[in-house]
Design a protein around this motif. Structure first.
Motif, mmCIF file in Angstrom:
data_model
loop_
_atom_site.group_PDB
_atom_site.id
_atom_site.type_symbol
_atom_site.label_atom_id
_atom_site.label_comp_id
_atom_site.label_asym_id
_atom_site.label_seq_id
_atom_site.Cartn_x
_atom_site.Cartn_y
_atom_site.Cartn_z
ATOM 1 N N UNK A 55 9.818 -4.661 -17.443
ATOM 2 C CA UNK A 55 10.314 -4.350 -18.786
ATOM 3 C C UNK A 55 11.063 -5.527 -19.409
ATOM 4 N N UNK A 56 11.082 -6.679 -18.748
ATOM 5 C CA UNK A 56 11.843 -7.839 -19.224
ATOM 6 C C UNK A 56 11.138 -8.514 -20.394
ATOM 7 N N UNK A 57 11.194 -7.874 -21.531
ATOM 8 C CA UNK A 57 10.596 -8.421 -22.743
ATOM 9 C C UNK A 57 11.477 -8.059 -23.922
ATOM 10 N N UNK A 58 11.859 -8.961 -24.755
ATOM 11 C CA UNK A 58 11.529 -10.369 -24.860
ATOM 12 C C UNK A 58 12.363 -11.202 -23.896
ATOM 13 N N UNK A 59 11.717 -12.155 -23.259
ATOM 14 C CA UNK A 59 12.364 -13.047 -22.316
ATOM 15 C C UNK A 59 12.722 -14.341 -23.041
ATOM 16 N N UNK A 60 13.955 -14.780 -22.896
ATOM 17 C CA UNK A 60 14.420 -15.993 -23.566
ATOM 18 C C UNK A 60 13.790 -17.215 -22.914
ATOM 19 N N UNK A 61 13.467 -18.205 -23.735
ATOM 20 C CA UNK A 61 12.962 -19.465 -23.226
ATOM 21 C C UNK A 61 14.097 -20.303 -22.653
ATOM 22 N N UNK A 62 13.768 -21.496 -22.189
ATOM 23 C CA UNK A 62 14.779 -22.346 -21.554
ATOM 24 C C UNK A 62 15.875 -22.757 -22.521
ATOM 25 N N UNK A 63 15.485 -23.158 -23.740
ATOM 26 C CA UNK A 63 16.484 -23.601 -24.718
ATOM 27 C C UNK A 63 17.402 -22.460 -25.135
ATOM 28 N N UNK A 64 16.816 -21.313 -25.425
ATOM 29 C CA UNK A 64 17.617 -20.170 -25.856
ATOM 30 C C UNK A 64 18.508 -19.679 -24.719
ATOM 31 N N UNK A 65 17.998 -19.712 -23.501
ATOM 32 C CA UNK A 65 18.800 -19.298 -22.348
ATOM 33 C C UNK A 65 20.023 -20.187 -22.199
ATOM 34 N N UNK A 66 19.825 -21.478 -22.355
ATOM 35 C CA UNK A 66 20.938 -22.420 -22.251
ATOM 36 C C UNK A 66 21.966 -22.174 -23.358
ATOM 37 N N UNK A 67 21.487 -21.943 -24.572
ATOM 38 C CA UNK A 67 22.404 -21.655 -25.696
ATOM 39 C C UNK A 67 23.179 -20.357 -25.447
ATOM 40 N N UNK A 68 22.485 -19.354 -24.930
ATOM 41 C CA UNK A 68 23.143 -18.075 -24.656
ATOM 42 C C UNK A 68 24.204 -18.215 -23.574
ATOM 43 N N UNK A 69 23.909 -18.986 -22.526
ATOM 44 C CA UNK A 69 24.891 -19.170 -21.462
ATOM 45 C C UNK A 69 26.134 -19.898 -21.971
ATOM 46 N N UNK A 70 25.953 -20.871 -22.865
ATOM 47 C CA UNK A 70 27.103 -21.554 -23.462
ATOM 48 C C UNK A 70 27.904 -20.597 -24.332
ATOM 49 N N UNK A 71 27.207 -19.764 -25.076
ATOM 50 C CA UNK A 71 27.872 -18.769 -25.913
ATOM 51 C C UNK A 71 28.629 -17.756 -25.064
ATOM 52 N N UNK A 72 28.036 -17.338 -23.969
ATOM 53 C CA UNK A 72 28.685 -16.379 -23.062
ATOM 54 C C UNK A 72 29.938 -16.988 -22.451
ATOM 55 N N UNK A 73 29.863 -18.263 -22.058
ATOM 56 C CA UNK A 73 31.031 -18.935 -21.479
ATOM 57 C C UNK A 73 32.161 -19.038 -22.496
ATOM 58 N N UNK A 74 31.832 -19.368 -23.740
ATOM 59 C CA UNK A 74 32.855 -19.461 -24.782
ATOM 60 C C UNK A 74 33.437 -18.090 -25.100
ATOM 61 N N UNK A 75 32.602 -17.081 -25.078
ATOM 62 C CA UNK A 75 33.058 -15.722 -25.341
ATOM 63 C C UNK A 75 33.934 -15.203 -24.210
ATOM 64 N N UNK A 76 33.605 -15.577 -22.981
ATOM 65 C CA UNK A 76 34.435 -15.159 -21.843
ATOM 66 C C UNK A 76 35.806 -15.816 -21.922
ATOM 67 N N UNK A 77 35.828 -17.051 -22.387
ATOM 68 C CA UNK A 77 37.099 -17.752 -22.544
ATOM 69 C C UNK A 77 37.936 -17.102 -23.646
ATOM 70 N N UNK A 78 37.278 -16.648 -24.705
ATOM 71 C CA UNK A 78 37.976 -15.989 -25.816
ATOM 72 C C UNK A 78 38.201 -14.504 -25.604
ATOM 73 N N UNK A 79 37.761 -13.989 -24.472
ATOM 74 C CA UNK A 79 37.924 -12.580 -24.086
ATOM 75 C C UNK A 79 37.263 -11.600 -25.064
ATOM 76 N N UNK A 80 36.100 -11.958 -25.532
ATOM 77 C CA UNK A 80 35.329 -11.061 -26.391
ATOM 78 C C UNK A 80 33.992 -10.716 -25.751
ATOM 79 N N UNK A 81 33.968 -10.706 -24.442
ATOM 80 C CA UNK A 81 32.742 -10.461 -23.690
ATOM 81 C C UNK A 81 32.864 -9.150 -22.933
ATOM 82 N N UNK A 82 31.827 -8.344 -22.999
ATOM 83 C CA UNK A 82 31.774 -7.093 -22.231
ATOM 84 C C UNK A 82 30.796 -7.311 -21.090
ATOM 85 N N UNK A 83 31.267 -7.149 -19.843
ATOM 86 C CA UNK A 83 30.445 -7.377 -18.649
ATOM 87 C C UNK A 83 30.141 -6.061 -17.955
ATOM 88 N N UNK A 84 28.952 -5.967 -17.431
ATOM 89 C CA UNK A 84 28.594 -4.799 -16.638
ATOM 90 C C UNK A 84 27.974 -3.698 -17.469
#
Length: 181
Positions: A55-84
């Motif tokens: 069911x893994x669709x849509x799957x992010x490409x390499x560039x989008x995955x990298x951008x998302x991981x950077x966004x997630x890291x910044x969001x975790x630092x700003x405490x606006x991330x929901x995990x789990x």
């Protein structure tokens, strides 16, 4: 003192516990029975596509995955991330907006199969990434994470450039979903 030890060994006295333990350990694992150390060359590389759920669709490409991981890291630092899963489902049901990032290698699939429908009903863009370990590392936890929700949060929690990145990623993820449908 050395002579006393030699006499006790010559008398047939039992060796000390350390000597006995070393002798047992050496007898238990001879050189031939020890496994050879595996190197990175010996271990076959497992392709990512083989462990992705169906069911893994849509799957992010390499560039989008990298951008998302950077966004997630910044969001975790700003405490606006929901995990789990539990926390993300609760946030989506309370109509929090943002981008939902789901790991594509979660097993069993029944754990997350309801999440894409829930996100579609709430108009929250969602995307799958290849590995839950990388998703957990991006969200600044030691544990693998199956799903995260990046939200804008309070006005002063995130910087302006992170908000712009969130909007850009949300638009790109929404474009992926409409392209696959």
């Amino acid at each position: 003192m050395g002579e006393k030890r030699r006499k006790s060994d010559a008398d047939g006295a039992t060796p000390s516990k350390k000597k006995k333990h070393r002798a047992d350990k050496a007898a238990a694992t001879p050189e031939a029975a020890r496994p050879a150390k595996e190197t990175a060359k010996d271990v076959p590389a497992v392709p990512v596509a083989s462990v992705l759920s169906p069911i893994a669709s849509p799957l992010a490409g390499k560039k989008l995955t990298k951008r998302l991981y950077k966004l997630i890291a910044a969001s975790a630092k700003g405490r606006t991330l929901r995990r789990g899963l539990k926390e993300v489902v609760k946030a989506v049901r309370k109509n929090q907006t943002g981008v939902c990032v789901i790991a594509g290698d979660v097993a069993p699939v029944d754990v997350i199969c309801h999440l894409p429908l829930l996100c579609e009903d709430a108009s929250v863009p969602y995307v799958f990434t290849p590995r839950k370990e990388e998703l957990g590392a991006a969200s600044r936890t030691k544990r693998p994470t199956s799903v995260v929700l990046v939200t804008a949060g309070k006005e002063k929690a995130l910087s302006e450039e992170v908000r712009e990145e969130l909007k850009a990623c949300a638009a790109e993820v929404a474009g992926l979903r409409t392209a696959t449908v």
